[in-house]
Design an enzyme around this catalytic site. Structure first.
Site, PDB file in Angstrom:
ATOM      1  N   HIS A   1       6.079  48.198  57.365  1.00  0.00           N
ATOM      2  CA  HIS A   1       7.024  47.243  56.784  1.00  0.00           C
ATOM      3  C   HIS A   1       6.475  46.615  55.496  1.00  0.00           C
ATOM      4  O   HIS A   1       7.242  46.259  54.605  1.00  0.00           O
ATOM      5  CB  HIS A   1       7.397  46.170  57.805  1.00  0.00           C
TER       6      HIS A   1
ATOM      7  N   HIS B   1      10.793  54.958  58.357  1.00  0.00           N
ATOM      8  CA  HIS B   1      10.362  55.178  59.733  1.00  0.00           C
ATOM      9  C   HIS B   1      11.561  55.147  60.676  1.00  0.00           C
ATOM     10  O   HIS B   1      12.647  54.701  60.330  1.00  0.00           O
ATOM     11  CB  HIS B   1       9.302  54.151  60.149  1.00  0.00           C
TER      12      HIS B   1
ATOM     13  N   CYS C   1      17.236  45.984  68.998  1.00  0.00           N
ATOM     14  CA  CYS C   1      16.822  47.006  68.043  1.00  0.00           C
ATOM     15  C   CYS C   1      15.304  47.057  68.046  1.00  0.00           C
ATOM     16  O   CYS C   1      14.643  46.074  68.356  1.00  0.00           O
ATOM     17  CB  CYS C   1      17.355  46.720  66.653  1.00  0.00           C
TER      18      CYS C   1
ATOM     19  N   HIS D   1      11.834  50.223  67.572  1.00  0.00           N
ATOM     20  CA  HIS D   1      11.326  51.517  67.139  1.00  0.00           C
ATOM     21  C   HIS D   1      10.889  52.302  68.377  1.00  0.00           C
ATOM     22  O   HIS D   1      10.200  51.741  69.234  1.00  0.00           O
ATOM     23  CB  HIS D   1      10.116  51.331  66.225  1.00  0.00           C
TER      24      HIS D   1
ATOM     25  N   GLU E   1      13.531  42.878  75.813  1.00  0.00           N
ATOM     26  CA  GLU E   1      14.052  41.791  74.982  1.00  0.00           C
ATOM     27  C   GLU E   1      14.963  40.841  75.745  1.00  0.00           C
ATOM     28  O   GLU E   1      14.881  39.633  75.567  1.00  0.00           O
ATOM     29  CB  GLU E   1      14.816  42.355  73.773  1.00  0.00           C
TER      30      GLU E   1
ATOM     31  N   GLU F   1      12.360  46.633  54.963  1.00  0.00           N
ATOM     32  CA  GLU F   1      12.884  47.564  55.962  1.00  0.00           C
ATOM     33  C   GLU F   1      13.263  48.850  55.243  1.00  0.00           C
ATOM     34  O   GLU F   1      13.909  48.818  54.194  1.00  0.00           O
ATOM     35  CB  GLU F   1      14.130  46.989  56.653  1.00  0.00           C
TER      36      GLU F   1
ATOM     37  N   GLU G   1      14.482  52.250  57.095  1.00  0.00           N
ATOM     38  CA  GLU G   1      14.595  52.851  58.419  1.00  0.00           C
ATOM     39  C   GLU G   1      15.643  53.945  58.489  1.00  0.00           C
ATOM     40  O   GLU G   1      16.688  53.867  57.847  1.00  0.00           O
ATOM     41  CB  GLU G   1      14.941  51.778  59.459  1.00  0.00           C
TER      42      GLU G   1
END
Length: 181
Positions: free
Chosen positions: A24, A30, A68, A70, A88, A117, A119
């Site tokens: 980041h 990514h 959200c 990864h 979460e 970001e 992504e």
């Protein structure tokens, strides 16, 4: 525990891994995913949105999709979605095979604290009328069901209320759901 992200090229091929914060800081492309749960009500669809925690290193106190994150190395996005729903917001009843994978889009955005970001973001949705949650205060400060009308109104009046990726995720989900009906 150090978290790593999967670096990808513009075609979505994995090309390596990197520590999450470093990726980041450098703005490297990514792999990521965004989960948006919804339910049908007498008044139409409602979407489960989370308010990101104050302690998040970016996009803190912003409303966003249900969760959200990864995927880990060698973890598919559906399994990662199930894992993060539990981590979460304590949702355990959504299985990887319940997700509809809407594919991915690439976005890049400068964030409020010098991070970036960049992504390849997979969008996962599931119709989940009955879920209960236990919020992880390190991840989420609030969670609410929002109607389409309320989301549209807030996006128009106060777009900064939301994470930078949420409007794109939401638009793609709505397009899919409206085409499916």
């Amino acid at each position: 525990m150090t978290e790593y992200v999967v670096l990808v090229n513009e075609q979505g091929d994995a090309i390596g891994t990197m520590e999450k914060l470093e990726a980041h800081e450098k703005g490297l492309l990514h792999l990521a995913f965004s989960v948006l749960l919804y339910r049908e009500t007498d008044l139409g669809k409602e979407f489960l949105l989370q308010k990101r925690a104050e302690c998040k290193y970016h996009s803190k106190n912003k409303w966003s999709n249900t969760c959200c994150s990864h995927p880990r190395v060698n973890e598919n996005v559906e399994a990662a979605g199930t894992r993060r729903l539990n981590e979460e917001i304590g949702i355990t009843g959504v299985l990887p095979e319940q997700f509809v994978n809407l594919g991915w889009f690439i976005y890049q955005a400068e964030l409020e604290n010098g991070l970036s970001e960049h992504e390849q973001d997979y969008i996962l949705i599931a119709n989940t009328p009955d879920v209960s949650f236990i919020l992880n205060p390190e991840e989420v400060s609030d969670i609410q069901w929002w109607s389409e009308a309320d989301i549209e109104k807030e996006l128009k009046a106060n777009p900064d209320t939301f994470s930078v990726w949420f409007p794109t995720v939401y638009k793609k989900v709505l397009t899919h759901l409206h085409q499916a009906n």
